[in-house]
Motif scaffolding. Structure first.
Motif, short mmCIF file in Angstrom:
data_model
loop_
_atom_site.label_atom_id
_atom_site.label_comp_id
_atom_site.label_asym_id
_atom_site.label_seq_id
_atom_site.Cartn_x
_atom_site.Cartn_y
_atom_site.Cartn_z
N ALA A 299 39.94 -38.78 -9.06
CA ALA A 299 39.83 -38.53 -10.50
C ALA A 299 40.46 -39.66 -11.29
O ALA A 299 41.65 -39.93 -11.14
CB ALA A 299 40.49 -37.21 -10.85
N PRO A 300 39.70 -40.35 -12.16
CA PRO A 300 40.30 -41.38 -13.01
C PRO A 300 41.18 -40.75 -14.08
O PRO A 300 40.91 -39.65 -14.55
CB PRO A 300 39.08 -42.08 -13.62
N ALA A 301 42.24 -41.44 -14.44
CA ALA A 301 43.15 -40.97 -15.50
C ALA A 301 43.40 -42.13 -16.44
O ALA A 301 44.31 -42.92 -16.26
CB ALA A 301 44.45 -40.45 -14.90
N ASP A 361 38.12 -33.50 -12.73
CA ASP A 361 37.41 -34.66 -12.18
C ASP A 361 37.75 -35.96 -12.90
O ASP A 361 37.22 -37.01 -12.54
CB ASP A 361 35.90 -34.42 -12.21
N GLY A 362 38.61 -35.88 -13.92
CA GLY A 362 39.08 -37.11 -14.54
C GLY A 362 39.02 -37.09 -16.05
O GLY A 362 38.30 -36.28 -16.67
N THR A 412 27.88 -38.48 -13.26
CA THR A 412 28.64 -37.49 -14.04
C THR A 412 28.02 -36.11 -14.02
O THR A 412 28.64 -35.16 -14.51
CB THR A 412 28.78 -37.96 -15.50
N SER A 413 26.81 -35.97 -13.47
CA SER A 413 26.17 -34.67 -13.44
C SER A 413 27.00 -33.68 -12.64
O SER A 413 27.36 -33.92 -11.49
CB SER A 413 24.77 -34.79 -12.83
N GLY A 414 27.32 -32.57 -13.25
CA GLY A 414 28.11 -31.54 -12.59
C GLY A 414 29.59 -31.78 -12.56
O GLY A 414 30.36 -30.91 -12.14
N ALA A 415 30.03 -32.96 -12.99
CA ALA A 415 31.47 -33.29 -12.96
C ALA A 415 32.15 -32.74 -14.20
O ALA A 415 31.59 -32.73 -15.29
CB ALA A 415 31.67 -34.80 -12.88
N ARG A 416 33.38 -32.28 -14.02
CA ARG A 416 34.18 -31.77 -15.13
C ARG A 416 35.07 -32.91 -15.62
O ARG A 416 36.21 -33.07 -15.21
CB ARG A 416 35.00 -30.56 -14.69
N LEU A 417 34.49 -33.69 -16.49
CA LEU A 417 35.14 -34.90 -17.02
C LEU A 417 35.41 -34.73 -18.51
O LEU A 417 34.66 -34.06 -19.22
CB LEU A 417 34.25 -36.13 -16.82
N LEU A 418 36.47 -35.38 -18.97
CA LEU A 418 36.73 -35.49 -20.40
C LEU A 418 36.60 -36.97 -20.76
O LEU A 418 37.32 -37.81 -20.23
CB LEU A 418 38.13 -34.99 -20.75
N LEU A 419 35.67 -37.26 -21.65
CA LEU A 419 35.39 -38.64 -22.06
C LEU A 419 35.82 -38.81 -23.51
O LEU A 419 35.33 -38.09 -24.39
CB LEU A 419 33.91 -38.95 -21.91
N VAL A 420 36.73 -39.73 -23.75
CA VAL A 420 37.16 -40.06 -25.11
C VAL A 420 36.55 -41.39 -25.49
O VAL A 420 36.84 -42.42 -24.86
CB VAL A 420 38.69 -40.11 -25.23
N LEU A 421 35.68 -41.39 -26.49
CA LEU A 421 35.04 -42.60 -27.00
C LEU A 421 35.72 -42.96 -28.31
O LEU A 421 35.54 -42.27 -29.32
CB LEU A 421 33.54 -42.37 -27.20
N ASP A 422 36.47 -44.03 -28.32
CA ASP A 422 37.31 -44.36 -29.46
C ASP A 422 36.66 -45.45 -30.31
O ASP A 422 36.37 -46.54 -29.82
CB ASP A 422 38.68 -44.84 -28.97
#
Length: 638
Positions: A299-301, A361-362, A412-422
């Motif tokens: 998981a990326p952080a 998932d990151g 990313t399909s099915g992954a529980r990711l949080l994406l912050v686009l700044d």
């Protein structure tokens, strides 16, 4: 049998006696076989390590001779076998210091990632104690040139990780002198410099911490032609914001799973006790349930370090937490919008940190603009996101947007990711970056509203009111200092026009100059002609932040912006703007709406005739009155 590579190359028998090996070439051959870890080392590789580009005509025969010497000296405990196209060494049960170093380093960084800081420090210290000086010290020049850089990099990563563990348990005073020497020796290693800033700040030496940053920025520019990266930049922001308190979590994800894996996360930033936060991150009864990451995926952080003590924006933060925690199958695309410097990124980062447990998932974070405000191309951003997700695209497809989108949405399909686009500039930039499936959530910051985000999922940030502004300023410089001169403190809040960025800059300047009364800075901000110039500290500038918004305007909107700059802060309608500018009311209203869309004007309700009213932020008005051609069109100025 013991073999040692982390220093002069040595071989020792079980009883501790050193086996005599003479000459750099025999030592080089032994080291090459050991470094291969049971794989065949070709004659060509051995020749390059022994003689470089100019081997003798008898190279093959000489290599054979060196192998014979090694077999004789090492005895029956070690087997050196001829296997085309070279040789392989077998030594069952042998102890090799490099392999032990890798094992302890891996365990130490795993402990660091799991926040077992004391254990991590012990393991990493044990790993570093295996080094007896410069690795491969008695090998040939060619081997040292080929192999030493990666070994030294592994040692430096372990050292940085050990210092991170020490900082996490409060050993900042013990490591300050060590870090000072290391930064002097390795001036472009940003993680070391960030750790030194953290240690200095904890020792009460904030000015020295900031000087360390400025010195590093100059070194990076002079030697490499680059700006500071995220690790150093986030630590600098934390120092400015006074956010290096004991409750601060380490930035990024400490440690890495594999041996000798490079690290780029920021250092642990637990520091001298700071004022207790005014609210907990998530009430205990509302804490997100634990989720397990998808098996087989690291998981990326990527979330930045906390932006100091978070104050205000309580309702907005609570709403974002609720929306991010929603798991009803609907897409979670949330937008935070507002003018430059209003605190969009700080709010997004805080909300993302508070809700990270929902996304095992990151958590991904990416800036969508370059430092000069120019928007990044979606393909450039997708390449970075895929790398963070552990699937770097092949060079051949790095410029193929359609293929990058396919790879990204598949990953990313099915992954529980949080994406912050700044810092998004529009829907076209954002659309390719949206992950596949409703399991992931996207949190976007932008000065403009986006068509792809529903109004109900848009959080519009206005400048903070005087009460919140005073609270924020007090968190940066101390309540007592403001109460020593309350009138000057009120003036300072007014001059910052409700802009958190301006308040942070003012707070940083006062914190760096504890002998200044608040009235001194308030007096310097009193002159409207110089106020924007005074609202700068280090490389943080309110003027520059606002100028980036101006550079996205068309010529017509820029003319309206500068043409109305002589007005005051009272609300006005399009009819007034048309009279001042000498244009039709419809044309003026269209341009004013564009300025609202670019967050350079605010809507202030309706007048008695139902016409929209517009209002300046004082700092934007001052900017508009001082704009130059270089500000608005830098590419047009030589």
């Amino acid at each position: 049998m013991d073999f040692r590579l982390l220093g002069p190359i040595e071989a020792k028998r079980g009883g501790g006696s050193t086996i005599p090996l003479s000459g750099s070439k025999v030592h080089t051959v032994l080291a090459a076989l050991l470094l291969s870890e049971g794989r065949v080392v070709s004659d060509a590789r051995l020749s390059a390590l022994l003689w470089g580009w100019d081997p003798p005509a008898t190279a093959g025969a000489q290599i054979y001779t060196y192998m014979s010497r090694l077999r004789k000296h090492l005895g029956s405990e070690v087997e050196i076998v001829r296997r085309q196209p070279g040789y392989v060494l077998r030594a069952p049960g042998a102890w090799i210091d490099l392999i032990e170093f890798d094992r302890l380093d891996r365990l130490g960084r795993e402990a660091l990632a799991e926040r077992r800081f004391e254990e991590a420090g012990t393991l990493l210290r044990d790993a570093l104690e295996l080094w007896r000086g410069t690795a491969l010290a008695n090998a040939t020049e060619q081997m040292i040139e080929a192999e030493l850089p990666r070994l030294e990099e592994a040692r430096m990563i372990a050292l940085e990780s050990r210092i991170e563990a020490d900082l996490a348990v409060g050993r900042h005073e013990q490591v300050t002198a060590e870090l000072t020497g290391l930064v002097s020796e390795h001036p472009v290693r940003e993680r070391l410099r960030a750790q030194l800033m953290t240690a200095l700040y904890r020792c009460g030496r904030q000015a020295d911490a900031l000087h360390t940053y400025y010195e590093g920025r100059a070194v990076l520019a002079d030697q490499l032609g680059v700006d500071p990266g995220e690790a150093l930049g986030s630590t600098y922001q934390a120092v400015l914001g006074g956010g290096l308190g004991w409750d601060t979590l380490p930035a990024g994800r400490p440690g890495a799973a594999g041996p000798r894996a490079p690290r780029t996360s920021a250092p642990a930033t637990d520091a001298v006790p700071a004022p207790a936060p005014r609210e907990r991150r998530i009430p205990a009864q509302a804490a997100p349930a634990a989720h397990r990451p998808t098996p087989g995926r690291q998981a990326p952080a990527m979330l930045p370090a906390p932006y100091g003590e978070f104050t205000g924006r309580r309702e907005e933060l609570a709403a974002l937490r609720g929306r991010l925690g929603r798991e009803d199958g609907r897409p979670r695309r949330l937008l935070i919008t507002g003018m430059a410097g209003v605190g969009k990124t700080a709010l997004a980062v805080r909300a993302a940190q508070d809700c990270a447990a929902y996304f095992p998932d990151g958590q991904l974070f990416v800036e969508l603009c370059h430092p000069d405000g120019a928007p990044k191309e979606p393909a450039e951003v997708l390449v970075r996101l895929l790398r963070a997700l552990g699937e770097p695209p092949a060079p051949a497809v790095a410029g193929d947007l359609e293929e990058l989108v396919r790879l990204y949405r598949t990953r990313t399909s099915g992954a529980r990711l949080l994406l912050v686009l700044d810092g998004a500039v529009g829907d076209r930039q954002v659309a390719p970056l949206l992950p596949g499936g409703p399991e992931s959530a996207v949190l976007i910051t932008s000065q403009a509203r986006l068509a792809r985000v529903a109004g109900a999922d848009t959080t519009a940030l206005a400048p903070v009111d005087d009460e919140e502004a005073s609270e924020l300023l007090a968190s940066l410089v101390g309540r007592d200092r403001l109460e020593d001169d309350p009138d000057a403190a009120d003036d300072l809040v007014a001059y910052c026009a409700g802009l958190p960025l301006a308040l942070h800059v003012a707070g940083a300047r006062l914190a760096a100059r504890p002998h200044w009364p608040v009235g001194r800075l308030a007096a310097r901000l009193a002159d409207p002609d110089t106020r924007l110039g005074e609202l700068a500290y280090g490389d943080v500038s309110v003027r520059e932040a606002l100028v980036h918004s101006v550079r996205r305007l068309h010529a017509a909107e820029l003319t309206v912006l500068t043409g109305l700059a002589d007005g005051d802060s009272e609300p006005f309608c399009a009819q007034y703007a048309a009279l001042v500018l000498g244009t039709a009311e419809e044309e003026a209203e269209s341009s004013l709406d564009e300025l609202v869309d670019h967050a350079l004007l605010e809507l202030s309700g309706l007048d008695a005739q139902g016409r929209p009213l517009y209002r300046w932020n004082d700092l934007v008005r001052l900017l508009a009155g001082s704009l130059t051609t270089r500000d608005a069109f830098p590419s047009a100025v030589g």
